[in-house]
Design an enzyme around this catalytic site. Structure first.
Site, short mmCIF file in Angstrom:
data_model
loop_
_atom_site.label_atom_id
_atom_site.label_comp_id
_atom_site.label_asym_id
_atom_site.label_seq_id
_atom_site.Cartn_x
_atom_site.Cartn_y
_atom_site.Cartn_z
N GLY A 12 26.36 -22.14 -1.57
CA GLY A 12 26.84 -22.68 -0.37
C GLY A 12 27.80 -21.60 0.17
O GLY A 12 28.35 -21.58 1.48
N HIS A 157 35.77 -4.62 6.46
CA HIS A 157 34.80 -5.80 6.22
C HIS A 157 35.64 -6.77 7.02
O HIS A 157 36.94 -6.75 7.39
CB HIS A 157 34.89 -6.01 4.75
CG HIS A 157 33.74 -5.27 4.01
ND1 HIS A 157 34.22 -4.11 3.48
CD2 HIS A 157 32.47 -5.33 3.59
CE1 HIS A 157 33.20 -3.74 2.83
NE2 HIS A 157 31.98 -4.26 3.03
N LYS A 161 36.93 -11.21 3.32
CA LYS A 161 36.61 -10.68 2.04
C LYS A 161 38.00 -10.50 1.13
O LYS A 161 39.05 -10.38 1.38
CB LYS A 161 36.02 -9.15 2.13
CG LYS A 161 35.84 -8.56 0.91
CD LYS A 161 34.93 -7.34 1.51
CE LYS A 161 34.49 -6.56 0.23
NZ LYS A 161 33.89 -7.26 -0.92
N1 LIG Z 1 26.48 -6.26 -3.64
C1 LIG Z 1 25.97 -6.63 -2.19
O1 LIG Z 1 25.14 -5.90 -1.71
C2 LIG Z 1 27.02 -7.53 -1.60
C3 LIG Z 1 28.00 -8.19 -2.58
N2 LIG Z 1 28.89 -9.14 -1.81
C4 LIG Z 1 29.56 -9.64 -2.62
O2 LIG Z 1 29.09 -11.00 -2.98
C5 LIG Z 1 30.32 -12.02 -3.35
C6 LIG Z 1 30.23 -13.21 -2.44
O3 LIG Z 1 30.17 -12.82 -1.14
P1 LIG Z 1 30.27 -13.94 -0.20
O4 LIG Z 1 28.97 -14.75 -0.28
O5 LIG Z 1 30.69 -13.28 1.40
O6 LIG Z 1 31.52 -15.04 -0.54
P2 LIG Z 1 31.68 -16.43 -0.61
O7 LIG Z 1 32.99 -17.02 -0.82
O8 LIG Z 1 31.11 -17.03 0.90
O9 LIG Z 1 30.46 -16.95 -1.30
C7 LIG Z 1 30.84 -17.15 -2.91
C8 LIG Z 1 30.35 -18.51 -3.02
O10 LIG Z 1 30.33 -18.58 -4.88
C9 LIG Z 1 30.66 -19.85 -5.09
N3 LIG Z 1 31.22 -19.79 -6.55
C10 LIG Z 1 32.46 -19.81 -6.93
N4 LIG Z 1 32.42 -19.93 -8.26
C11 LIG Z 1 31.18 -20.71 -8.48
C12 LIG Z 1 30.56 -21.13 -9.58
N5 LIG Z 1 31.55 -21.12 -10.84
N6 LIG Z 1 29.32 -21.66 -9.55
C13 LIG Z 1 28.84 -21.44 -8.51
N7 LIG Z 1 29.32 -20.87 -7.29
C14 LIG Z 1 30.55 -20.72 -7.43
C15 LIG Z 1 31.94 -20.19 -3.90
O11 LIG Z 1 31.99 -21.76 -4.04
P3 LIG Z 1 33.50 -22.18 -3.57
O12 LIG Z 1 33.75 -21.39 -2.17
O13 LIG Z 1 33.21 -23.54 -3.27
O14 LIG Z 1 34.37 -21.86 -4.32
C16 LIG Z 1 31.08 -19.56 -2.79
O15 LIG Z 1 30.37 -20.60 -2.32
C17 LIG Z 1 31.59 -11.05 -3.08
O16 LIG Z 1 31.87 -10.56 -4.51
C18 LIG Z 1 31.04 -9.84 -2.05
O17 LIG Z 1 31.70 -8.78 -2.18
C19 LIG Z 1 28.51 -9.46 -0.57
C20 LIG Z 1 27.41 -8.91 0.31
C21 LIG Z 1 26.63 -7.84 -0.18
O1 LIG Z 2 32.13 -8.82 0.74
C1 LIG Z 2 31.24 -8.49 1.49
O2 LIG Z 2 31.02 -9.09 2.64
C2 LIG Z 2 30.35 -7.23 1.06
N1 LIG Z 2 30.77 -7.02 -0.10
C3 LIG Z 2 30.10 -5.78 -0.93
C4 LIG Z 2 31.23 -4.68 -1.00
O3 LIG Z 2 32.11 -5.30 -1.57
O4 LIG Z 2 30.88 -3.54 -0.78
C5 LIG Z 2 28.93 -5.17 0.15
C6 LIG Z 2 28.97 -5.44 1.57
O5 LIG Z 2 29.66 -4.46 2.21
C7 LIG Z 2 29.59 -6.85 2.05
#
Ligand SMILES: NC(=O)C1=CN([C@@H]2O[C@H](COP(=O)(O)OP(=O)(O)OC[C@H]3O[C@@H](n4cnc5c(N)ncnc54)[C@H](OP(=O)(O)O)[C@@H]3O)[C@@H](O)[C@H]2O)C=CC1
Ligand SMILES: O=C(O)C1=N[C@H](C(=O)O)C[C@H](O)C1
Length: 271
Positions: A12, A157, A161
């Site tokens: 989600g 960001h 975040k």
């Molecule tokens: N490495 C990369 O290239 C990138 C890394 N990221 C990282 O990815 C992560 C997520 O980012 P983003 O999508 O923006 O964040 P979001 O908060 O939009 O998404 C995180 C999701 O994980 C869910 N979640 C939490 N706990 C659980 C669980 N136990 N089981 C299943 N689902 C769970 C949350 O649900 P709920 O909200 O209902 O708690 C939420 O839907 C961050 O750490 C971000 O920094 C992001 C972009 C690129």
């Molecule tokens: O939380 C984000 O959105 C992102 N997280 C990653 C990070 O912590 O660097 C990657 C990207 O920059 C987006």
């Protein structure tokens, strides 16, 4: 060869939805399950409708063991506590775990390292080609420039975040430290406030900006006497991270258990 069956966890979330879209658009992979945390409002919804790609007949579930039992890999951009539990479940199931989650503590990473003895784990603070190439360039610049050049890393960001500095900023800091032959943990300056005194020689500084809808901007500055070099990356679309994660899962197929990075996946570890 049959399609690689992938589970998207955190379905989600911002990245979860993007990952489900990327899986449906890529060839050689299929979405076998989509997971959210127990009690999440999206449980039971169709994953494809949630991702905006039309109904897929895959309902969002919170049953981790059933989802992992029918899969070859898991794409995980969630929160640290969940990611550690998913690493242990992926190790038990013997499926590839692609970790994009950032903000992991040393303790979290140690538990992930343990899980990687049993299965393939690809972990990176940034799954895009551009940032991983930038990291290689930063390492090269840091090894070329002498200590007179101060290294500062600036990131911005979106306002939602929750961790800082970003995983990417830390990845770039590690690249700069590796180029200099030092450990980032001994030289990172993550916060400055008040009467800080002059800059400590050899530090790698971080500055964090948050606001609006910025997907992810990073600049590494090498500030010398009378000149300054800046190396930047600007993410405009989360699809770059999602496509990188799918690529990592495909790359992991048939590999020996171990902890890998996106530099391994992209074949740019040695440039
Ligand atoms: N490495 C990369 O290239 C990138 C890394 N990221 C990282 O990815 C992560 C997520 O980012 P983003 O999508 O923006 O964040 P979001 O908060 O939009 O998404 C995180 C999701 O994980 C869910 N979640 C939490 N706990 C659980 C669980 N136990 N089981 C299943 N689902 C769970 C949350 O649900 P709920 O909200 O209902 O708690 C939420 O839907 C961050 O750490 C971000 O920094 C992001 C972009 C690129
Ligand atoms: O939380 C984000 O959105 C992102 N997280 C990653 C990070 O912590 O660097 C990657 C990207 O920059 C987006």
């Amino acid at each position: 060869m049959s399609d690689l069956r992938l589970v998207v966890v955190g379905a989600g979330g911002r990245m979860g939805r993007m990952l489900m879209r990327a899986v449906t658009e890529a060839s050689g992979v299929t979405l076998s399950a989509a997971l959210e945390r127990p009690g999440a409002p999206v449980l039971g919804e169709d994953a494809g409708l949630l991702a905006g790609v039309g109904a897929l007949g895959v309902s969002i579930t919170d049953d981790v063991d059933a989802a992992f039992a029918g899969a070859d890999g898991v794409l995980d951009f969630t929160v640290p506590k969940a990611t550690v539990a998913f690493a242990q479940a992926a190790a038990r199931a013997g499926i590839t775990h692609v970790i994009g989650t950032t903000g992991l503590s040393d303790e979290d990473n140690a538990l992930i390292d343990d899980a990687a003895r049993q299965t393939v784990i690809v972990r990176s603070g940034n799954m895009s080609l551009g940032v991983n190439l930038l990291a290689a360039l930063v390492r090269r610049a840091a090894s070329t420039l002498d200590m007179e050049f101060d290294i500062e890393i600036v990131e911005m960001h979106h306002k939602h975040k929750v961790d800082a500095p970003s995983g990417t900023a830390l990845l770039l800091g590690e690249a700069a430290a590796a180029g200099r032959g030092i450990y980032l943990k001994d030289h990172a300056q993550k916060v400055r406030d008040g009467h800080t005194g002059p800059r400590r020689a050899g530090d790698i500084g971080f500055a964090t900006l948050r606001g609006g809808s910025v997907v992810g901007d990073h600049t590494v500055i090498f500030a010398g006497a009378g000149e300054r070099i800046e190396l930047s990356h600007k993410a405009e679309d989360r699809g770059i991270f999602a496509r990188g994660a799918v690529r990592a899962a495909l790359w992991g197929r048939g590999r020996a258990p171990g902890l890998y990075s996106m530099a391994d996946v992209l074949g740019i570890r040695d440039i």
